[in-house]
Design an enzyme around this catalytic site. Structure first.
Site, PDB file in Angstrom:
ATOM      1  N   HIS A  84     -78.693 -34.134 -39.888  1.00  0.00           N
ATOM      2  CA  HIS A  84     -77.571 -34.803 -39.228  1.00  0.00           C
ATOM      3  C   HIS A  84     -78.093 -35.809 -38.222  1.00  0.00           C
ATOM      4  O   HIS A  84     -78.966 -35.493 -37.435  1.00  0.00           O
ATOM      5  CB  HIS A  84     -76.706 -33.749 -38.532  1.00  0.00           C
ATOM      6  CG  HIS A  84     -75.365 -34.252 -38.129  1.00  0.00           C
ATOM      7  ND1 HIS A  84     -75.203 -35.223 -37.181  1.00  0.00           N
ATOM      8  CD2 HIS A  84     -74.115 -33.921 -38.540  1.00  0.00           C
ATOM      9  CE1 HIS A  84     -73.901 -35.459 -37.031  1.00  0.00           C
ATOM     10  NE2 HIS A  84     -73.226 -34.694 -37.841  1.00  0.00           N
ATOM     11  N   ARG A 122     -74.577 -39.614 -43.482  1.00  0.00           N
ATOM     12  CA  ARG A 122     -75.562 -38.965 -42.619  1.00  0.00           C
ATOM     13  C   ARG A 122     -76.995 -39.179 -43.045  1.00  0.00           C
ATOM     14  O   ARG A 122     -77.862 -39.445 -42.205  1.00  0.00           O
ATOM     15  CB  ARG A 122     -75.292 -37.464 -42.636  1.00  0.00           C
ATOM     16  CG  ARG A 122     -73.990 -37.169 -41.979  1.00  0.00           C
ATOM     17  CD  ARG A 122     -73.655 -35.723 -42.020  1.00  0.00           C
ATOM     18  NE  ARG A 122     -72.460 -35.547 -41.212  1.00  0.00           N
ATOM     19  CZ  ARG A 122     -71.798 -34.424 -41.102  1.00  0.00           C
ATOM     20  NH1 ARG A 122     -72.209 -33.354 -41.751  1.00  0.00           N
ATOM     21  NH2 ARG A 122     -70.744 -34.348 -40.337  1.00  0.00           N
ATOM     22  N   GLU A 129     -70.586 -22.533 -47.681  1.00  0.00           N
ATOM     23  CA  GLU A 129     -71.884 -23.203 -47.652  1.00  0.00           C
ATOM     24  C   GLU A 129     -72.926 -22.453 -48.481  1.00  0.00           C
ATOM     25  O   GLU A 129     -73.932 -23.032 -48.904  1.00  0.00           O
ATOM     26  CB  GLU A 129     -72.349 -23.347 -46.188  1.00  0.00           C
ATOM     27  CG  GLU A 129     -73.544 -24.263 -46.024  1.00  0.00           C
ATOM     28  CD  GLU A 129     -73.908 -24.549 -44.568  1.00  0.00           C
ATOM     29  OE1 GLU A 129     -73.059 -24.380 -43.677  1.00  0.00           O
ATOM     30  OE2 GLU A 129     -75.070 -24.936 -44.332  1.00  0.00           O
ATOM     31  N   GLY A 148     -66.825 -16.371 -42.026  1.00  0.00           N
ATOM     32  CA  GLY A 148     -66.626 -17.758 -41.611  1.00  0.00           C
ATOM     33  C   GLY A 148     -65.376 -18.302 -42.276  1.00  0.00           C
ATOM     34  O   GLY A 148     -64.527 -17.542 -42.764  1.00  0.00           O
ATOM     35  N   HIS A 196     -79.077 -29.492 -40.351  1.00  0.00           N
ATOM     36  CA  HIS A 196     -77.691 -29.220 -40.001  1.00  0.00           C
ATOM     37  C   HIS A 196     -76.932 -28.439 -41.068  1.00  0.00           C
ATOM     38  O   HIS A 196     -76.139 -27.558 -40.774  1.00  0.00           O
ATOM     39  CB  HIS A 196     -76.989 -30.551 -39.770  1.00  0.00           C
ATOM     40  CG  HIS A 196     -75.529 -30.453 -39.500  1.00  0.00           C
ATOM     41  ND1 HIS A 196     -75.047 -29.781 -38.406  1.00  0.00           N
ATOM     42  CD2 HIS A 196     -74.443 -30.920 -40.168  1.00  0.00           C
ATOM     43  CE1 HIS A 196     -73.722 -29.846 -38.413  1.00  0.00           C
ATOM     44  NE2 HIS A 196     -73.324 -30.512 -39.474  1.00  0.00           N
TER      45      HIS A 196
HETATM   46  C1  LIG Z   1     -72.656 -27.579 -35.004  1.00  0.00           C
HETATM   47  C2  LIG Z   1     -71.974 -27.756 -36.314  1.00  0.00           C
HETATM   48  C3  LIG Z   1     -70.839 -28.560 -36.417  1.00  0.00           C
HETATM   49  C4  LIG Z   1     -70.211 -28.716 -37.638  1.00  0.00           C
HETATM   50  N1  LIG Z   1     -69.096 -29.529 -37.704  1.00  0.00           N
HETATM   51  C5  LIG Z   1     -68.461 -29.664 -38.887  1.00  0.00           C
HETATM   52  C6  LIG Z   1     -67.273 -30.451 -38.977  1.00  0.00           C
HETATM   53  O1  LIG Z   1     -66.824 -31.048 -38.001  1.00  0.00           O
HETATM   54  N2  LIG Z   1     -66.658 -30.542 -40.174  1.00  0.00           N
HETATM   55  C7  LIG Z   1     -67.132 -29.901 -41.284  1.00  0.00           C
HETATM   56  O2  LIG Z   1     -66.503 -29.995 -42.320  1.00  0.00           O
HETATM   57  N3  LIG Z   1     -68.227 -29.137 -41.213  1.00  0.00           N
HETATM   58  C8  LIG Z   1     -68.908 -28.999 -40.051  1.00  0.00           C
HETATM   59  N4  LIG Z   1     -70.041 -28.222 -39.998  1.00  0.00           N
HETATM   60  C9  LIG Z   1     -70.445 -27.434 -41.173  1.00  0.00           C
HETATM   61  C10 LIG Z   1     -69.573 -26.217 -41.290  1.00  0.00           C
HETATM   62  O3  LIG Z   1     -69.272 -25.718 -40.014  1.00  0.00           O
HETATM   63  C11 LIG Z   1     -70.211 -25.094 -42.088  1.00  0.00           C
HETATM   64  O4  LIG Z   1     -70.759 -25.576 -43.242  1.00  0.00           O
HETATM   65  C12 LIG Z   1     -69.171 -24.062 -42.463  1.00  0.00           C
HETATM   66  O5  LIG Z   1     -68.454 -23.651 -41.329  1.00  0.00           O
HETATM   67  C13 LIG Z   1     -69.788 -22.869 -43.149  1.00  0.00           C
HETATM   68  O6  LIG Z   1     -68.807 -21.886 -43.328  1.00  0.00           O
HETATM   69  P1  LIG Z   1     -69.081 -20.588 -44.181  1.00  0.00           P
HETATM   70  O7  LIG Z   1     -67.827 -19.809 -44.142  1.00  0.00           O
HETATM   71  O8  LIG Z   1     -69.643 -20.951 -45.478  1.00  0.00           O
HETATM   72  O9  LIG Z   1     -70.238 -19.823 -43.396  1.00  0.00           O
HETATM   73  P2  LIG Z   1     -70.409 -19.365 -41.862  1.00  0.00           P
HETATM   74  O10 LIG Z   1     -69.319 -19.819 -40.995  1.00  0.00           O
HETATM   75  O11 LIG Z   1     -71.804 -19.711 -41.504  1.00  0.00           O
HETATM   76  O12 LIG Z   1     -70.271 -17.808 -41.924  1.00  0.00           O
HETATM   77  C14 LIG Z   1     -71.249 -16.972 -42.429  1.00  0.00           C
HETATM   78  C15 LIG Z   1     -70.767 -15.564 -42.301  1.00  0.00           C
HETATM   79  O13 LIG Z   1     -71.623 -14.731 -43.045  1.00  0.00           O
HETATM   80  C16 LIG Z   1     -72.043 -13.648 -42.265  1.00  0.00           C
HETATM   81  N5  LIG Z   1     -73.365 -13.253 -42.777  1.00  0.00           N
HETATM   82  C17 LIG Z   1     -74.425 -14.038 -43.071  1.00  0.00           C
HETATM   83  N6  LIG Z   1     -75.417 -13.309 -43.585  1.00  0.00           N
HETATM   84  C18 LIG Z   1     -74.981 -12.035 -43.601  1.00  0.00           C
HETATM   85  C19 LIG Z   1     -75.559 -10.821 -44.035  1.00  0.00           C
HETATM   86  N7  LIG Z   1     -76.763 -10.769 -44.563  1.00  0.00           N
HETATM   87  N8  LIG Z   1     -74.826  -9.698 -43.882  1.00  0.00           N
HETATM   88  C20 LIG Z   1     -73.576  -9.739 -43.353  1.00  0.00           C
HETATM   89  N9  LIG Z   1     -72.977 -10.861 -42.968  1.00  0.00           N
HETATM   90  C21 LIG Z   1     -73.679 -11.998 -43.088  1.00  0.00           C
HETATM   91  C22 LIG Z   1     -71.997 -14.111 -40.852  1.00  0.00           C
HETATM   92  O14 LIG Z   1     -71.849 -13.017 -39.991  1.00  0.00           O
HETATM   93  C23 LIG Z   1     -70.762 -14.995 -40.891  1.00  0.00           C
HETATM   94  O15 LIG Z   1     -69.620 -14.196 -40.731  1.00  0.00           O
HETATM   95  C24 LIG Z   1     -70.705 -28.071 -38.779  1.00  0.00           C
HETATM   96  C25 LIG Z   1     -71.828 -27.269 -38.679  1.00  0.00           C
HETATM   97  C26 LIG Z   1     -72.486 -27.138 -37.469  1.00  0.00           C
HETATM   98  C27 LIG Z   1     -73.751 -26.369 -37.421  1.00  0.00           C
END
Ligand SMILES: Cc1cc2nc3c(=O)[nH]c(=O)nc-3n(C[C@H](O)[C@H](O)[C@H](O)COP(=O)(O)OP(=O)(O)OC[C@H]3O[C@@H](n4cnc5c(N)ncnc54)[C@H](O)[C@@H]3O)c2cc1C
Ligand code: FES
Lengths: 637, 248
Positions: free
Chosen positions: A266, A330, A425, A42, A401
């Site tokens: 949310h 929120r 996250e 992500g 959310h």
């Molecule tokens: C609908 C929606 C809209 C949003 N809009 C906003 C916004 O406008 N602004 C904002 O700031 N935030 C927003 N958020 C929150 C934000 O998108 C997320 O908090 C953020 O993108 C999380 O990013 P991350 O890189 O931590 O994890 P993620 O993007 O969730 O990525 C997780 C990664 O881990 C991998 N993974 C997970 N478990 C495993 C495992 N066991 N083995 C291998 N791989 C694994 C997945 O494949 C993925 O690649 C929104 C969230 C949602 C749900």
């Protein structure tokens, strides 16, 4: 368990710069001798993997989707915050810091939040350079919008697809590193265990989701960027695959898990339409810039919205929180919506909904402007509900959310297990008890682009290259455990599907440990979760085998972990005898129904330590000090 | 609503596949297509039949993971809609529905309705990026981008990489996907330095992956859930020609 946050000394403005200057470095020629295992692609994992590979490290990257580009971050709609002050409206690092600490209801670490605000500006620069097509004004400069919990316009956006564009930016940067041979991406590969040797994280065990092959990966450091656990509620705005497995496995190997009860509901999601529903769809918070939230003033009013005259509408956010109005944070907006629905003033099927109305904005700005700002969101709404939001107000309701809780990390983003880092996250770090809109994307990219690449070098330089191979006994043991678990899931051969258990757990958590919680409801959770877990292991049915693509088996593993984790979440909610941010205990509220914090007894991070299968987990506290944003009751009135 | 489903089942890449007949009963018109399949799968499991494998994740039309050919059309009949955003209210009660995977030489079937789209990743790896290391950027506002250029770049960048364009093309061509990325970066000042190299490398990789050639059917544009314009294909052809000439 030692909880040393390792916050650098000195004035808050200088901490990060000074710290960077003191961190040990790995010589450029030696970097390729270190292998970093990056779980997750992500915004956090993608940006970190690309940046570390650029530095010269050898990076192995894992995700469960079929491509790194599909991580859940792709779904973020509204925008990303940065203290650029391009609007000349009084923004600054200090103000973003202040808003975030206050928005988080004083349950985050000041030093971390300050650093987040400091690096926010560089994120925008980096993304622009990568070609992220942010919205622009006619003069060619970057455009901003406002988000909840802030009185300045500091949110950068790319239509309603900001997460997608930011993610494609770091995915492409990662693709460049793959081409250069410094990073390798393993899609459709799920991490199922962490391997710890002599107290240090040394590798992971994965399952190839296509072939079913279980194998070990040895490395010098492991980074978890695996996202949030909102799907513990089954219905949430998260993608279907989001899960708690990676951080739960790490917890069971000794990593401290912090504040699991801090979950964010949310306010603006499309209400649930039926029992069959598989997920909830978010309508971006940015809509609250121009939409007005209201319900009928009179309980039981079932007239069509157009038939309800102005004087009989209750614009309850504007009424209750005049200073922030529709843009209050929120947690506050969600609870206000729940309250008016509980008063029988909700709208739509089951009375679980409130209106988000664009009539006035369309009159003021014209339909074309609204279409340009929110066109794709309106389309999405229409596709799902069959209603046209230009003509009829949207119906919205709160939905799980985001999760502020996660693995505990120090200032360097390292967990309590040396060599295990947690970003995005998945960690607990910056948002306290409530995250402000557009701050998750900021935090994920701050961690990945600008913090981890500095701090991980310090650890690697100190530890030196690992000589522990992937066939070390610890790996063999973990691999055997993982394989045994897969076999057990397949062998139960009961009567119920994985989804049926997940739905049951979700309902329980939403009703008893959701938007509001009480000691009684939480005790009920604590009683029922172990029962449900026992049923799961007796009556689950997973068809097929473990040596091919088997989506039910994948889900079963994730739900098994949710069934363990949910108990810790409820336990954490029970011990936190206060209301703060997204955690609302019915026993702890003011006469007006607002959250009542207890800074005397709960101004700390709650960190849980696993004690083995037969003993309850132990809780530790990291005290929080507020020197720059004085502890105060949060008011948005 | 009730439906008769004809679903492609295939145990693995090297196994032969075939259509199976299933019934979907008591379907609400407000269900999404994938929720309908969830229900069918739940039913199959009860009968001891292994559920149908299909790709999906976000279920809100943005991750590009879902990928079904529905009644012969990639993502189904509804314009500008991914499979996960397609709702059953657009079908008629008692309809027969045919469900198949993406079919293209470059997208081998993994199982049932799941295909391998890693060729797309390799095309991006060949050059679908701007080479800028973390930390080396100037202030974002030092580089004004005319609004119309930024908007066009965004139109192209909206591609979700689902591969419907390839599945719909009689030649299994990925021109729309590649052109969208080329156009996204070519319309921005940041994308200029590598413009020539990028288009040559991406097209070369596209050919290497076994995608077919574009013979102007434009089925790709018709099925694209994000309405990516075929205009970008024409632009890419021009860029490619120019780059080729300059290279020689
Ligand atoms: C609908 C929606 C809209 C949003 N809009 C906003 C916004 O406008 N602004 C904002 O700031 N935030 C927003 N958020 C929150 C934000 O998108 C997320 O908090 C953020 O993108 C999380 O990013 P991350 O890189 O931590 O994890 P993620 O993007 O969730 O990525 C997780 C990664 O881990 C991998 N993974 C997970 N478990 C495993 C495992 N066991 N083995 C291998 N791989 C694994 C997945 O494949 C993925 O690649 C929104 C969230 C949602 C749900
Ligand atoms: S599941 Fe993500 S686009 Fe359909």
């Amino acid at each position: 368990m030692q909880l040393d946050a390792r916050i650098p000394a000195g004035p808050i403005e200088a901490k990060w710069d000074r710290h960077k200057a003191e961190l040990k470095l790995v010589n450029p020629a030696n970097k390729r001798k270190y292998t970093i295992l990056m779980v997750g692609t992500g915004l956090a994992g993608g940006s970190a993997a690309a940046s570390l590979a650029e530095l010269g490290y050898n990076v192995e990257v894992f995700c469960f989707q079929d491509s790194a580009r599909r991580a859940h971050s792709i779904a973020a709609q509204g925008g990303i915050n940065a203290a650029k002050n391009y609007q000349n409206d009084g923004d600054s690092v200090r103000r973003l810091f202040h808003d975030t600490v206050k928005g988080g209801d004083f349950r985050a670490r000041e030093a971390n939040v300050y650093r987040l605000a400091q690096v926010s500006a560089s994120i925008i620069d980096q993304c622009v350079a990568q070609g992220v097509p942010f919205a622009r004004e006619y003069g060619g400069l970057l455009s901003n919008r406002s988000f909840g919990g802030a009185q300045v316009s500091r949110t950068f956006y790319a239509r309603g697809q900001t997460g997608q564009q930011l993610l494609l930016g770091c995915y492409q940067a990662l693709a460049r590193q793959v081409a250069a041979g410094r990073a390798r991406v393993h899609p459709r590969t799920e991490m199922l265990d962490l391997v710890v040797v002599d107290g240090r994280a040394r590798g992971i065990v994965t399952r190839d989701l296509v072939s079913g092959a279980i194998r070990s990966w040895a490395g010098d450091a492991v980074v978890l960027a695996t996202g949030g656990y909102s799907n513990v509620f089954f219905l949430s705005t998260n993608a279907k695959g989001c899960n708690v497995t990676a951080i739960w496995r790490a917890y069971k190997r000794g990593a401290g898990l912090a504040n699991p009860c801090f979950t964010q509901i949310h306010p603006t999601s499309i209400p649930q339409a039926g029992d069959y529903q598989s997920k909830l769809t978010l309508m971006s918070e940015s809509l609250r810039n121009d939409g007005r939230v209201w319900v009928p003033a009179r309980p039981g009013d079932t007239r069509k919205p157009a038939d309800i005259p102005e004087g009989e509408r209750d614009y309850f956010l504007e009424r209750m929180y005049p200073a922030y109005g529709n843009l209050c944070p929120r947690d506050i907006a969600s609870r206000a919506a729940k309250r008016v629905c509980d008063e029988d003033r909700g709208v739509g099927p089951g009375g679980r909904g409130v209106y988000l109305d664009f009539r006035d904005a369309i009159q003021r700005l014209g339909r074309a402007v609204i279409e340009e700002r929110y066109g794709n969101l309106f389309q999405m709404y229409e596709r799902i509900t069959g209603e046209e939001p230009y003509a009829t107000p949207m119906r919205i309701y709160p939905a799980p959310h985001y999760t502020m809780g996660g693995l505990w990390v120090d200032y360097n983003l390292m967990s309590t297990i040396p060599g295990l880092y947690v970003i995005g996250e998945a960690n607990f770090s910056d948002h306290g008890a409530n995250r402000l809109g557009a701050s998750a994307l900021m935090q994920g990219l701050a961690d990945g682009y600008f913090i981890l690449p500095y701090t991980i070098g310090d650890y690697l330089a100190g530890a030196g290259p690992s000589r522990i191979p992937a066939d070390h006994a610890a790996f063999q043991g973990a691999q055997a455990e993982v394989a045994g678990r897969q076999r057990r899931l397949l062998a139960i051969n009961g009567r119920r599907s994985v989804d049926s258990f997940h739905i049951e757990l979700g309902k329980l958590m939403w009703n008893k440990c959701g938007m509001t919680r009480s000691a009684a409801s939480l005790k009920e959770c604590l009683e029922r979760i172990p029962q449900l877990r026992a049923q799961f292991w007796e009556d689950l049915r997973v068809l097929g085998t473990g040596d091919t693509l088997n989506q039910s088996l994948e889900k079963a593993g994730r739900v098994a972990d949710f069934l363990e984790f949910a108990e810790l979440l409820a336990l954490d909610a029970l011990q936190r005898e206060e209301s703060c941010g997204g955690h609302f205990r019915e026993e702890h509220q003011t006469p007006e129904g607002e959250a009542r914090r207890d800074d005397q007894n709960h101004c700390h991070v709650s960190v849980w330590e696993h004690q083995g299968p037969d003993r309850p987990p132990q809780m530790h506290e990291e005290p929080l000090q507020f020197e720059h944003v004085p502890l105060a009751t949060r008011s948005y009135k | 609503m009730d439906f008769t489903l004809h679903v492609w089942r295939q145990a693995g890449p090297d196994q032969p596949g075939h259509m199976e007949l299933y019934q979907a009963r008591d379907i609400s018109p407000d269900m999404s297509f994938l929720e309908m399949l969830d229900l069918v799968n739940e039913d199959l499991e009860k009968q001891g039949i292994e559920p149908i494998a299909f790709d999906h994740d976000c279920r809100e039309g943005i991750c590009g993971m879902c990928s079904l050919v529905i009644n012969g059309v990639a993502h189904g009949q509804q314009p500008a809609t991914t499979t996960c955003q397609l709702h059953m209210r657009h079908f008629r009660d008692k309809d027969s529905i045919y469900i198949e995977p993406w079919r293209a030489a470059a997208f081998p079937v993994v199982k049932d309705l799941v295909v391998d789209r890693s060729a797309f990743d390799r095309v991006i790896e060949a050059g679908g990026f701007i080479s800028v290391n973390t930390g080396s950027a100037q202030d974002g506002n030092c580089l004004p981008v005319p609004k119309d250029a930024a908007d066009t770049a965004m139109d192209a960048a909206a591609c979700i990489g689902c591969g419907a364009c390839v599945a719909a093309c009689p030649n299994g061509s990925s021109m729309l996907f590649v052109a969208a990325k080329v156009a996204h970066l070519a319309h921005l000042p940041q994308g200029q330095p590598e413009k020539r190299r990028r288009v040559l490398a991406m097209v070369e990789q596209m050919d290497r992956e076994g995608f077919g050639h574009c013979t102007n059917h434009y089925e790709c544009e018709a099925v694209c859930p994000k309405e990516i314009s075929r205009q970008f294909i024409a632009e890419m052809n021009r860029e490619y020609l120019k780059a080729g000439l300059q290279a020689h």
